[in-house]
Design an enzyme around this catalytic site. Structure first.
Site, PDB file in Angstrom:
ATOM      1  N   LYS A  58       0.837  -1.275   0.042  1.00 13.44           N
ATOM      2  CA  LYS A  58      -0.029   0.084  -0.069  1.00 13.44           C
ATOM      3  C   LYS A  58       0.961   1.274  -0.149  1.00 13.44           C
ATOM      4  CE  LYS A  58      -0.426  -0.311   4.987  1.00 13.44           C
ATOM      5  NZ  LYS A  58      -1.021  -0.554   6.054  1.00 13.44           N
ATOM      6  N   CYS A 102      12.401  24.079   2.246  1.00 16.09           N
ATOM      7  CA  CYS A 102      11.171  24.727   1.343  1.00 16.09           C
ATOM      8  C   CYS A 102      10.573  23.576   0.769  1.00 16.09           C
ATOM      9  CB  CYS A 102      11.997  25.629   0.272  1.00 16.09           C
ATOM     10  SG  CYS A 102      13.027  26.878   0.879  1.00 16.09           S
ATOM     11  N   ASP A 135      10.785  22.657  -2.317  1.00 19.06           N
ATOM     12  CA  ASP A 135      11.630  21.975  -3.521  1.00 19.06           C
ATOM     13  C   ASP A 135      13.022  21.932  -3.114  1.00 19.06           C
ATOM     14  OD1 ASP A 135       9.010  21.854  -5.318  1.00 19.06           O
ATOM     15  OD2 ASP A 135       9.265  24.010  -5.220  1.00 19.06           O
ATOM     16  N   HIS A 137      -6.327  -7.709  12.927  1.00 22.50           N
ATOM     17  CA  HIS A 137      -5.259  -6.822  12.816  1.00 22.50           C
ATOM     18  C   HIS A 137      -4.799  -6.513  14.444  1.00 22.50           C
ATOM     19  CE1 HIS A 137      -2.071  -4.445  11.253  1.00 22.50           C
ATOM     20  NE2 HIS A 137      -2.629  -3.342  11.351  1.00 22.50           N
ATOM     21  N   ARG A 181       1.216 -10.341   6.835  1.00 25.83           N
ATOM     22  CA  ARG A 181       1.124  -9.452   6.278  1.00 25.83           C
ATOM     23  C   ARG A 181       2.266  -8.537   6.272  1.00 25.83           C
ATOM     24  NH1 ARG A 181      -4.169  -9.680   8.409  1.00 25.83           N
ATOM     25  NH2 ARG A 181      -3.579  -7.815   9.988  1.00 25.83           N
ATOM     26  N   ARG A 206     -10.928  -0.401  14.254  1.00 22.93           N
ATOM     27  CA  ARG A 206     -10.743   0.292  12.818  1.00 22.93           C
ATOM     28  C   ARG A 206     -11.492  -0.362  11.998  1.00 22.93           C
ATOM     29  NH1 ARG A 206      -4.674   0.809  10.817  1.00 22.93           N
ATOM     30  NH2 ARG A 206      -4.907  -1.096   9.741  1.00 22.93           N
ATOM     31  N   TYR A 249      13.665  30.766   3.630  1.00 25.57           N
ATOM     32  CA  TYR A 249      12.726  31.743   4.375  1.00 25.57           C
ATOM     33  C   TYR A 249      13.006  31.904   5.592  1.00 25.57           C
ATOM     34  CZ  TYR A 249      10.384  30.481  -0.103  1.00 25.57           C
ATOM     35  OH  TYR A 249       9.939  30.262  -1.579  1.00 25.57           O
TER      36      TYR A 249
HETATM   37  C1  LIG Z   1      -0.295  -1.561   6.769  1.00 26.33           C
HETATM   38  C2  LIG Z   1      -0.837  -2.902   7.289  1.00 26.33           C
HETATM   39  C3  LIG Z   1       0.081  -3.885   7.484  1.00 26.33           C
HETATM   40  C4  LIG Z   1       1.475  -4.047   7.436  1.00 26.33           C
HETATM   41  O1  LIG Z   1       2.107  -3.579   8.869  1.00 26.33           O
HETATM   42  P1  LIG Z   1       3.630  -3.428   9.031  1.00 26.33           P
HETATM   43  O2  LIG Z   1       3.730  -3.173  10.382  1.00 26.33           O
HETATM   44  O3  LIG Z   1       4.062  -2.452   8.064  1.00 26.33           O
HETATM   45  O4  LIG Z   1       3.987  -4.795   8.659  1.00 26.33           O
HETATM   46  C5  LIG Z   1      -0.503  -5.218   7.933  1.00 26.33           C
HETATM   47  N1  LIG Z   1      -1.872  -5.297   7.684  1.00 26.33           N
HETATM   48  C6  LIG Z   1      -2.791  -4.255   7.689  1.00 26.33           C
HETATM   49  C7  LIG Z   1      -4.314  -4.319   7.999  1.00 26.33           C
HETATM   50  C8  LIG Z   1      -2.272  -3.167   7.568  1.00 26.33           C
HETATM   51  O5  LIG Z   1      -3.043  -1.882   7.440  1.00 26.33           O
END
Ligand SMILES: *Cc1c(COP(=O)(O)O)cnc(C)c1O
Length: 397
Positions: free
Chosen positions: A54, A322, A324, A181, A233, A152, A275
Site C-alpha cells: 500500500k 522549502c 523543493d 489486525h 502481512r 478500525r 525563508y
Molecule cells: C499496513 C498494514 C500491515 C503491514 O504492517 P507493517 O507493520 O508495516 O508490517 C498489515 N496489515 C494491515 C491491516 C495493514 O494496514
C-alpha cells in the site's frame, strides 16, 4: 555488497542512470530479497507472505516492486485502496491481491473483472459483489475482517459470523479468507495480542469452512508465531526496517534517498539562509543547496535539526526546508564539494548511515511515515548489486 562509489567502473550503469537526477529513491533489490528470506526464516514453509505494498509500497514504488515480488515467488499482495489494486492489475500484476481497506458497492464490477479480493464489511457490499460476479459469470473471492479490539475496520464477533453465513449463501461469492489486525503489535507490552488471538480463534472455530486466515503484521510475525496462521502481512519488514520492540531477524534497509548538490556557495559570517533567515552563518561558511523539499515528502520539521551525508560525513541541514529544496552547511568538510556531488538523505555513504528511524525520531514520527511520505516526483531507481535494474513501471531506465 559494494557501496556507492561513483568511481567504481562496475557502477557505470548506476552513474549513468542517476547522472541527471536532482534526487532519487534507490531501492536495493538484494536487500529486498534478503528481507523476504528473513521473514520466511521465522515462518513455517506452509505460511504465505502477503507483501503489503500500500501507499506506493511505502514509498518504494508499488508497480515495479509488485512485479519483482511476483518474480520472487511471494504469494500474495496487500493494499489499502481498491484503486491501488486496480493500478497493479492494469500494469499486468497477476498475484492474488487483498484490499484491506474500504470498498464501495461501485467498486464491485472492476474488482470482479480484475480478480481483486476485497474485504467485505456489510451485507450491502456483499450483495453488490455477488451481483457483479453473477453478471460476469464468475465468483468473487472475498475476505472478512474480525474487529478483535483495534476498532478500525471489521465487524464484531456475532456480526462477522452472521455476515459470513450471509455471504456463504450468496451465489456470486466465495469467502476465502478471514482476518484481523493487532492493536499493540509493536508496543513494549503486546499482551493484548493474546486477547485478540483468543477472540479471533473463537470466531474461526465457528467459521471453520473459511479456508484462509491471516492476522500478523511485521511485528506480530516476529513476536507472536501463534498468530501466523496461513499468511503474514509483511509491510515495514519487507523494506528492511524493524518495528520497535521487535527482534530483528536480520533485515536490511532497502531504500536510500539521494540527491545531487544543486549549488555550492560561500556565505559570509552573519548571512542567513532560506525563508525567514532562521539560520545565520556563525562564521564564513560553505553552503550547499539540496534539491529536495517537503513537496517530495522530506519533512519541513527537519529544518535546522536534520543531517545529510556528503563525502561520507554528517552535514547539518540549515534554515527552513522549502517545498523543493533545503540547505546544508558544508563548512566542516575537508574538500569543497561541487555542484552535482551526491548527498545521502537516507541510507549509507562511506561508513555513515542515516536511518528512517533516526529521521523519524527527529520529526516526532515513525519510520513508516518517513518512507511512505516520499512522493512520486522523486524517481525510483532499482539496483541489484552494482547493476541498475530496469523494472517496468519504474520511473528510471
Ligand atoms: C499496513 C498494514 C500491515 C503491514 O504492517 P507493517 O507493520 O508495516 O508490517 C498489515 N496489515 C494491515 C491491516 C495493514 O494496514
Amino acid at each position: 555488497m559494494a557501496q556507492s562509489q561513483a568511481d567504481a567502473p562496475s557502477l557505470s550503469a548506476y552513474a549513468a542512470a542517476t547522472a541527471d537526477l536532482n534526487a532519487w529513491v534507490e531501492v536495493d533489490l538484494e536487500a529486498m530479497a534478503a528481507n523476504v528470506a528473513a521473514i520466511r526464516s521465522v515462518l513455517q514453509p506452509s505460511t504465505e507472505v502477503i507483501a503489503v505494498i500500500k501507499a506506493n509500497a511505502y514509498g518504494h514504488g508499488a508497480v515495479p516492486l509488485a512485479r519483482w515480488l511476483e518474480s520472487q515467488g511471494v504469494e500474495r499482495l496487500g493494499v489499502a485502496w481498491v484503486s491501488e489494486a486496480v493500478a497493479l492489475r492494469a500494469a499486468g500484476v497477476q498475484s492474488p491481491i487483498i484490499v484491506m481497506g474500504h470498498a464501495f458497492p461501485g467498486d464491485a464490477a472492476s474488482c470482479v473483472s480484475y480478480d481483486i479480493t476485497c474485504t467485505i464489511h456489510s451485507k450491502h457490499l456483499a450483495d453488490a459483489f455477488s451481483a457483479a460476479a453473477q453478471a460476469a459469470g464468475r465468483k468473487a473471492m472475498v475476505h472478512l475482517k474480525v474487529d478483535t479490539g483495534l476498532h478500525r475496520f471489521g465487524n464484531g464477533d456475532e456480526e462477522v459470523v452472521e455476515l459470513a453465513e450471509y455471504c456463504r449463501r450468496l451465489p456470486g461469492l466465495r469467502v476465502e479468507g478471514i482476518w484481523t489486525h493487532m492493536a499493540n503489535a509493536d508496543e513494549e507490552d503486546d499482551g493484548f495480542s493474546v486477547e485478540q488471538l483468543e477472540r479471533f480463534r473463537a470466531v474461526r472455530e465457528r467459521l471453520d469452512w473459511i479456508p484462509y486466515a491471516h492476522a500478523a503484521n511485521s511485528a506480530t510475525a516476529f513476536r507472536r508465531p501463534a498468530l501466523h496462521f496461513d499468511g503474514v502481512r509483511a509491510g515495514i519488514s519487507l523494506y528492511g526496517i524493524c518495528p520497535p520492540n521487535t527482534p530483528d531477524p536480520g533485515l536490511r534497509p532497502a531504500l536510500s534517498l539521494k540527491a545531487r548538490l544543486a549549488r555550492v556557495f560561500e556565505l559570509r559570517e552573519g548571512e542567513g539562509v532560506s525563508y525567514g533567515l532562521t539560520w545565520r552563518a556563525p562564521r564564513d561558511s560553505v553552503a550547499g543547496l539540496v534539491p529536495v523539499g517537503y513537496g517530495d515528502g522530506w519533512r519541513r520539521s527537519l529544518g535546522n535539526v536534520g543531517e545529510v551525508l556528503v563525502d561520507g560525513q554528517r552535514c547539518p541541514m540549515v534554515g527552513r526546508v522549502c517545498m523543493d529544496q533545503f540547505l546544508v552547511d558544508l563548512s566542516a568538510l575537508a574538500r569543497r564539494p561541487q555542484e552535482g556531488d551526491e548527498v545521502v538523505l537516507l541510507g549509507q555513504q562511506g561508513s555513515e548511515q542515516i536511518t528512517a528511524d533516526s529521521v523519524a525520531e527527529l520529526c516526532g514520527t515513525i519510520s513508516w511515515e518517513v518512507v511512505a511520505a516520499l512522493l512520486p516526483r522523486i524517481p525510483r531507481v532499482y539496483r541489484s548489486g552494482d547493476t541498475v535494474v530496469t523494472l517496468e513501471g519504474g520511473s528510471a531506465g
